[in-house]
Design a protein around this motif. Structure first.
Motif, PDB file in Angstrom:
ATOM      1  N   ALA A  24       0.832  -1.212   0.000  1.00  0.00           N
ATOM      2  CA  ALA A  24       0.000   0.000   0.000  1.00  0.00           C
ATOM      3  C   ALA A  24       0.865   1.261   0.000  1.00  0.00           C
ATOM      4  CB  ALA A  24      -0.930   0.007   1.207  1.00  0.00           C
ATOM      5  N   ARG A  25       2.048   1.182   0.593  1.00  0.00           N
ATOM      6  CA  ARG A  25       2.955   2.339   0.632  1.00  0.00           C
ATOM      7  C   ARG A  25       3.445   2.670  -0.770  1.00  0.00           C
ATOM      8  NH1 ARG A  25       8.466   2.477   1.375  1.00  0.00           N
ATOM      9  NH2 ARG A  25       8.580   0.352   2.164  1.00  0.00           N
ATOM     10  N   GLY A  26       3.562   1.651  -1.632  1.00  0.00           N
ATOM     11  CA  GLY A  26       3.979   1.873  -3.016  1.00  0.00           C
ATOM     12  C   GLY A  26       5.334   2.545  -3.115  1.00  0.00           C
ATOM     13  N   VAL A  27       5.378   3.652  -3.852  1.00  0.00           N
ATOM     14  CA  VAL A  27       6.646   4.345  -4.085  1.00  0.00           C
ATOM     15  C   VAL A  27       6.971   5.375  -3.009  1.00  0.00           C
ATOM     16  CG1 VAL A  27       6.525   4.000  -6.586  1.00  0.00           C
ATOM     17  CG2 VAL A  27       5.587   6.092  -5.571  1.00  0.00           C
ATOM     18  N   ARG A  28       6.041   5.594  -2.108  1.00  0.00           N
ATOM     19  CA  ARG A  28       6.299   6.542  -1.012  1.00  0.00           C
ATOM     20  C   ARG A  28       7.404   5.999  -0.122  1.00  0.00           C
ATOM     21  NH1 ARG A  28       0.628   7.835   1.651  1.00  0.00           N
ATOM     22  NH2 ARG A  28       1.917   9.306   2.817  1.00  0.00           N
ATOM     23  N   THR A  29       8.229   6.875   0.397  1.00  0.00           N
ATOM     24  CA  THR A  29       9.323   6.412   1.244  1.00  0.00           C
ATOM     25  C   THR A  29       8.804   5.994   2.611  1.00  0.00           C
ATOM     26  OG1 THR A  29       9.845   8.560   2.233  1.00  0.00           O
ATOM     27  CG2 THR A  29      10.933   8.013   0.120  1.00  0.00           C
ATOM     28  N   MET A  30       9.527   5.076   3.213  1.00  0.00           N
ATOM     29  CA  MET A  30       9.202   4.619   4.550  1.00  0.00           C
ATOM     30  C   MET A  30       9.248   5.789   5.533  1.00  0.00           C
ATOM     31  SD  MET A  30      11.027   1.514   6.592  1.00  0.00           S
ATOM     32  CE  MET A  30      10.624   0.356   5.310  1.00  0.00           C
ATOM     33  N   VAL A  31      10.220   6.648   5.377  1.00  0.00           N
ATOM     34  CA  VAL A  31      10.379   7.799   6.274  1.00  0.00           C
ATOM     35  C   VAL A  31       9.174   8.734   6.170  1.00  0.00           C
ATOM     36  CG1 VAL A  31      11.784   9.856   6.731  1.00  0.00           C
ATOM     37  CG2 VAL A  31      12.898   7.671   6.253  1.00  0.00           C
ATOM     38  N   ALA A  37       2.333   9.228   9.846  1.00  0.00           N
ATOM     39  CA  ALA A  37       1.562   8.422  10.794  1.00  0.00           C
ATOM     40  C   ALA A  37       1.977   8.675  12.246  1.00  0.00           C
ATOM     41  CB  ALA A  37       1.722   6.941  10.470  1.00  0.00           C
ATOM     42  N   GLY A  38       3.028   9.470  12.436  1.00  0.00           N
ATOM     43  CA  GLY A  38       3.495   9.762  13.783  1.00  0.00           C
ATOM     44  C   GLY A  38       4.326   8.644  14.390  1.00  0.00           C
ATOM     45  N   LEU A  39       4.997   7.893  13.534  1.00  0.00           N
ATOM     46  CA  LEU A  39       5.830   6.777  13.976  1.00  0.00           C
ATOM     47  C   LEU A  39       7.273   7.005  13.551  1.00  0.00           C
ATOM     48  CD1 LEU A  39       3.618   3.926  12.500  1.00  0.00           C
ATOM     49  CD2 LEU A  39       3.560   4.769  14.844  1.00  0.00           C
ATOM     50  N   SER A  40       8.158   6.224  14.131  1.00  0.00           N
ATOM     51  CA  SER A  40       9.537   6.264  13.649  1.00  0.00           C
ATOM     52  C   SER A  40       9.640   5.357  12.427  1.00  0.00           C
ATOM     53  CB  SER A  40      10.507   5.771  14.732  1.00  0.00           C
ATOM     54  OG  SER A  40      10.371   4.380  14.930  1.00  0.00           O
ATOM     55  N   ALA A  41      10.593   5.656  11.578  1.00  0.00           N
ATOM     56  CA  ALA A  41      10.826   4.811  10.404  1.00  0.00           C
ATOM     57  C   ALA A  41      11.221   3.407  10.843  1.00  0.00           C
ATOM     58  CB  ALA A  41      11.898   5.422   9.505  1.00  0.00           C
ATOM     59  N   GLU A  42      11.923   3.280  11.962  1.00  0.00           N
ATOM     60  CA  GLU A  42      12.332   1.969  12.453  1.00  0.00           C
ATOM     61  C   GLU A  42      11.121   1.135  12.865  1.00  0.00           C
ATOM     62  OE1 GLU A  42      14.578  -1.326  13.319  1.00  0.00           O
ATOM     63  OE2 GLU A  42      15.049   0.433  12.105  1.00  0.00           O
ATOM     64  N   THR A  43      10.128   1.767  13.476  1.00  0.00           N
ATOM     65  CA  THR A  43       8.902   1.042  13.837  1.00  0.00           C
ATOM     66  C   THR A  43       8.215   0.526  12.582  1.00  0.00           C
ATOM     67  OG1 THR A  43       8.588   2.290  15.874  1.00  0.00           O
ATOM     68  CG2 THR A  43       6.627   1.255  14.923  1.00  0.00           C
ATOM     69  N   LEU A  44       8.090   1.374  11.567  1.00  0.00           N
ATOM     70  CA  LEU A  44       7.463   0.944  10.319  1.00  0.00           C
ATOM     71  C   LEU A  44       8.286  -0.165   9.669  1.00  0.00           C
ATOM     72  CD1 LEU A  44       5.313   1.069   8.182  1.00  0.00           C
ATOM     73  CD2 LEU A  44       6.477   3.063   7.189  1.00  0.00           C
ATOM     74  N   ARG A  45       9.587  -0.051   9.700  1.00  0.00           N
ATOM     75  CA  ARG A  45      10.459  -1.082   9.125  1.00  0.00           C
ATOM     76  C   ARG A  45      10.219  -2.430   9.821  1.00  0.00           C
ATOM     77  NH1 ARG A  45      14.357   0.998   7.001  1.00  0.00           N
ATOM     78  NH2 ARG A  45      15.022   2.399   8.658  1.00  0.00           N
ATOM     79  N   LYS A  46      10.121  -2.408  11.140  1.00  0.00           N
ATOM     80  CA  LYS A  46       9.886  -3.648  11.889  1.00  0.00           C
ATOM     81  C   LYS A  46       8.535  -4.258  11.541  1.00  0.00           C
ATOM     82  CE  LYS A  46      12.792  -2.647  15.879  1.00  0.00           C
ATOM     83  NZ  LYS A  46      12.786  -2.325  17.320  1.00  0.00           N
ATOM     84  N   VAL A  66      -3.108   6.809   6.882  1.00  0.00           N
ATOM     85  CA  VAL A  66      -2.133   7.451   6.003  1.00  0.00           C
ATOM     86  C   VAL A  66      -2.094   6.769   4.630  1.00  0.00           C
ATOM     87  CG1 VAL A  66       0.353   7.811   5.662  1.00  0.00           C
ATOM     88  CG2 VAL A  66      -0.708   8.391   7.850  1.00  0.00           C
ATOM     89  N   LEU A  67      -2.294   5.460   4.626  1.00  0.00           N
ATOM     90  CA  LEU A  67      -2.199   4.701   3.378  1.00  0.00           C
ATOM     91  C   LEU A  67      -3.544   4.550   2.665  1.00  0.00           C
ATOM     92  CD1 LEU A  67       0.271   1.967   4.647  1.00  0.00           C
ATOM     93  CD2 LEU A  67       0.795   3.898   3.127  1.00  0.00           C
ATOM     94  N   GLY A  68      -4.587   5.139   3.228  1.00  0.00           N
ATOM     95  CA  GLY A  68      -5.898   5.090   2.588  1.00  0.00           C
ATOM     96  C   GLY A  68      -6.574   3.731   2.678  1.00  0.00           C
ATOM     97  N   LEU A  69      -6.287   2.999   3.737  1.00  0.00           N
ATOM     98  CA  LEU A  69      -6.893   1.685   3.945  1.00  0.00           C
ATOM     99  C   LEU A  69      -7.873   1.765   5.108  1.00  0.00           C
ATOM    100  CD1 LEU A  69      -3.606  -0.420   3.931  1.00  0.00           C
ATOM    101  CD2 LEU A  69      -5.249  -0.247   2.064  1.00  0.00           C
ATOM    102  N   SER A  70      -8.962   1.027   5.022  1.00  0.00           N
ATOM    103  CA  SER A  70      -9.842   0.923   6.190  1.00  0.00           C
ATOM    104  C   SER A  70      -9.343  -0.244   7.034  1.00  0.00           C
ATOM    105  CB  SER A  70     -11.295   0.695   5.765  1.00  0.00           C
ATOM    106  OG  SER A  70     -11.476  -0.630   5.334  1.00  0.00           O
ATOM    107  N   LEU A  71      -9.593  -0.165   8.328  1.00  0.00           N
ATOM    108  CA  LEU A  71      -9.187  -1.268   9.186  1.00  0.00           C
ATOM    109  C   LEU A  71      -9.935  -2.542   8.819  1.00  0.00           C
ATOM    110  CD1 LEU A  71      -8.838   0.461  12.665  1.00  0.00           C
ATOM    111  CD2 LEU A  71      -7.021  -0.363  11.170  1.00  0.00           C
ATOM    112  N   ASP A  72     -11.213  -2.413   8.476  1.00  0.00           N
ATOM    113  CA  ASP A  72     -11.989  -3.587   8.062  1.00  0.00           C
ATOM    114  C   ASP A  72     -11.359  -4.238   6.829  1.00  0.00           C
ATOM    115  OD1 ASP A  72     -13.839  -3.300  10.111  1.00  0.00           O
ATOM    116  OD2 ASP A  72     -15.221  -2.126   8.884  1.00  0.00           O
ATOM    117  N   ASP A  73     -11.005  -3.409   5.856  1.00  0.00           N
ATOM    118  CA  ASP A  73     -10.394  -3.927   4.634  1.00  0.00           C
ATOM    119  C   ASP A  73      -9.060  -4.607   4.950  1.00  0.00           C
ATOM    120  OD1 ASP A  73     -10.164  -4.271   1.767  1.00  0.00           O
ATOM    121  OD2 ASP A  73      -8.655  -2.680   1.825  1.00  0.00           O
TER     122      ASP A  73
END
Length: 83
Positions: A24-31, A37-46, A66-73
């Motif tokens: 879902a992140r696609g070409v957007r950078t992890m950072v 999303a208010g997270l560290s890049a390391e948290t997202l990486r994990k 942030v990624l345009g996903l619903s939690l249900d989906d």
């Protein structure tokens, strides 16, 4: 406090979640996504690599928003991949 070891199914679910978020992140950078999303890049990486297979609900909700996903989906897609 000792954590109960995760089952193989819980580990696999964490890996599926990570793949879905990474796709879902696609070409957007992890950072960039982590910062939005208010997270560290390391948290997202994990999370994306399955090293954090059970992230907090608020963390997943922030990333989904942030990624345009619903939690249900997101839940449905994780379960569909298990079949």
């Amino acid at each position: 406090m000792v954590r109960t070891p995760l089952t193989p199914e819980e580990r696999e679910r964490g890996e599926r979640l990570g793949r879905l978020l990474r796709d879902a992140r696609g070409v957007r950078t992890m950072v960039a996504v982590a910062a939005e999303a208010g997270l560290s890049a390391e948290t997202l990486r994990k999370i994306e690599t399955g090293r954090a297979p059970t992230p907090a609900l608020f963390t997943v909700a922030a990333l989904a928003s942030v990624l345009g996903l619903s939690l249900d989906d997101l839940v449905e897609r994780c379960e569909l991949l298990a079949a």
